[in-house]
Motif scaffolding. Structure first.
Motif, short mmCIF file in Angstrom:
data_model
loop_
_atom_site.label_atom_id
_atom_site.label_comp_id
_atom_site.label_asym_id
_atom_site.label_seq_id
_atom_site.Cartn_x
_atom_site.Cartn_y
_atom_site.Cartn_z
N THR A 239 0.92 -1.20 -0.02
CA THR A 239 -0.02 0.06 0.04
C THR A 239 0.96 1.35 -0.04
OG1 THR A 239 -1.71 -1.19 1.26
CG2 THR A 239 -1.73 1.24 1.46
N ALA A 242 2.79 1.60 -3.38
CA ALA A 242 1.68 1.79 -4.52
C ALA A 242 1.52 3.24 -4.61
CB ALA A 242 0.77 0.93 -4.54
N ARG A 246 2.25 5.79 -7.55
CA ARG A 246 0.93 6.55 -8.30
C ARG A 246 1.18 7.94 -8.18
NH1 ARG A 246 -4.63 6.45 -4.97
NH2 ARG A 246 -2.81 7.34 -3.67
N ILE A 253 -0.34 -0.14 -11.98
CA ILE A 253 0.60 -0.99 -11.08
C ILE A 253 0.00 -2.33 -10.84
CG2 ILE A 253 1.26 -0.91 -8.57
CD1 ILE A 253 0.95 2.09 -8.40
N VAL A 255 0.63 -6.14 -9.14
CA VAL A 255 1.37 -6.81 -8.07
C VAL A 255 1.43 -7.96 -8.29
CG1 VAL A 255 1.70 -7.10 -5.51
CG2 VAL A 255 0.68 -4.82 -6.42
N VAL A 275 -3.26 0.12 -6.61
CA VAL A 275 -2.85 -1.37 -7.41
C VAL A 275 -4.17 -1.67 -8.01
CG1 VAL A 275 -2.53 -3.58 -6.55
CG2 VAL A 275 -1.56 -1.79 -5.50
#
Lengths: 305, 305
Positions: A239, A242, A246, A253, A255, A275
């Protein structure tokens, strides 16, 4: 000369599996062309577990991934005992996710070194160990954890690469590992795909308090990003990273994780942080599963010395 | 010649205890006049336990009763490892309630003999074992469970007797044990009090399906009844037997147990069946606790060879 399969070091002649990972275990048995037997668990009202399993061979591999491990570990010990009683001469534990690997030293005075304690406990019950991307930090070799017994540390990287190949990622994609410990996995995913890769710098201040920095020279603006990690647990690392990526203007993105342990709340937090998709290998059953580890485990068992 | 306390076989020079039984463990430490240290547990979000404890001596007794045992067993193994790392030369496990003792053979093909498996696991971590009324059926001796290591099987009978002495039960009271396995405990309670005793006959058809018969010549009409059992788990046995005794016109029904594991629903069912009071020893923390095991354990540790 024909060497019977069962004479090779790791290749079992039967697989036993627990119900929550029966899909993965039966797939493995089918790929190895060996019989499969389920481990039956009955929970007594007083919290004890009755474990029942019929040994379908002499070298039995017991398949159970050990996320949320405490009760599962006891049941695995009980299953091993039942299989021995039925004459299983060699027992392999296939635990794609191996727990208690992080704590390989006492970080604070008085702390149990759980890697050592759990390793000793399991090595009293099994002869061989197979795991996928076990989180070994200071411990060089999985065999060290299990009192020198033959142990196979596989990696989900090749399965993740095979999956990404089919998606043909754009050449400007950047692969990011969340910390220095993830270098091996990050390289193993990025290099065969010919993608740039880098590592973030992570400082952990608590279970859910993680601070992260991306190297300032890494340009993600307008580019797709793939984050790769061995284990996603609370999701705090992903988190945080990301959000930074961003904010630097990444195009997308995704994962990829070997093991996803995260709950729905963590999944939402990751989505909120930007994400687009989380795709995990299926060692730990999880709704993000999209990549099978069967080939990785089959190859590992076949080519092991 | 003065023999230091720590040279005797079982007497520890320190006690460590887990939070849920801290009251009992600190009381034991105070009675033995040895230092006490708490075991600290942190639950990680991924279901692993971090165990932390400072060894307050060289021969440490770790106190934890092991009802609902699976997670507790893993934490006990971790605590033992931490204490060893700090130089504890002798480790005693004091588990007033010892789990997994019933399954001492495979009742059905393929079943794990959990008494053996859990015994082996624990004997890899501890040097001495202390339990109260462990449910040994076909196994003659607690030491057999723990690979021959010195083990002390105490009984709660003397504590129950001491409690009943203060209540001065009427001489016409009948003491009833629920099955043949409870003969030793039933006798040990009834005889010092000079009360009549008998055993019911029990047939188990499932976890909660138990059928019971009282010998036809036992007269409970108009008389107080005391039922004595080592473990009350689902409460099905007590509920069934109480109903029969009530229907035979008993004046009152009190139940004494070494270990009460039963939930509130089971407590209600017992009350509905005619049980006036359930009083248990405090090895397992439970709202029916009324009898301390401290003296039993202290005496056991002191007089052990």
């Amino acid at each position: 000369m024909v060497i019977p399969l069962s004479d090779t070091l790791f290749l079992p002649d039967a697989i036993c599996g627990f119900s929550e990972c029966a899909a993965q275990a039966t797939r493995l048995a089918a790929a190895l062309r060996v019989p499969y037997a389920p481990v039956d668990i009955h929970a007594f009202p007083d919290g004890e577990s009755r474990v029942r399993v019929k040994a379908p061979g002499r070298h039995v591999a017991l398949y159970r991934t050990l996320d949320h491990p405490n009760a599962k570990l006891i049941e695995v010990i009980l299953a091993a005992s039942a299989l021995r009683d039925q004459g299983a001469a060699r027992l392999t534990l296939i635990a794609p996710y191996l727990p208690y690997m992080r704590q390989d030293i006492a970080f604070h005075p008085g702390e149990a070194v759980s890697q050592k304690a759990i390793g000793q406990m399991l090595s009293g019950a099994f002869d061989r160990f197979v795991a996928v991307d076990p989180h070994l930090h200071r411990t060089s070799n999985l065999s060290v954890v299990f009192g020198g017994k033959p142990s196979l540390a596989l990696t989900g990287a090749s399965a993740i690469v095979a999956h990404l190949m089919t998606l043909k990622p754009a050449p400007e994609t950047v692969v990011i590992g969340p910390d220095e410990e993830s270098e091996t996995l990050t390289r193993a995913v990025a290099l065969p795909l010919g993608l740039n890769w880098t590592l973030a710098k992570k400082e952990r201040h608590g279970d859910r308090d993680v601070r992260i920095a991306i190297p300032p020279d890494v340009d993600v603006a307008g580019r797709p990003v793939i984050i790769v990690d061995d284990v996603i647990s609370s999701g705090a690392t992903i988190t945080t990273i990301a959000r930074i990526i961003r904010d630097k203007g990444s195009r997308s993105i995704d994962v990829y994780a070997t093991h996803a342990l995260c709950d729905d709340q963590a999944m939402e937090a990751m989505a909120d942080a930007g994400v687009d998709r989380l795709i995990s290998c299926d060692g730990v059953p999880h709704r993000s599963n999209g990549i099978s580890l069967t080939d990785v485990i089959v190859s590992g068992l076949r080519i092991s010395p």
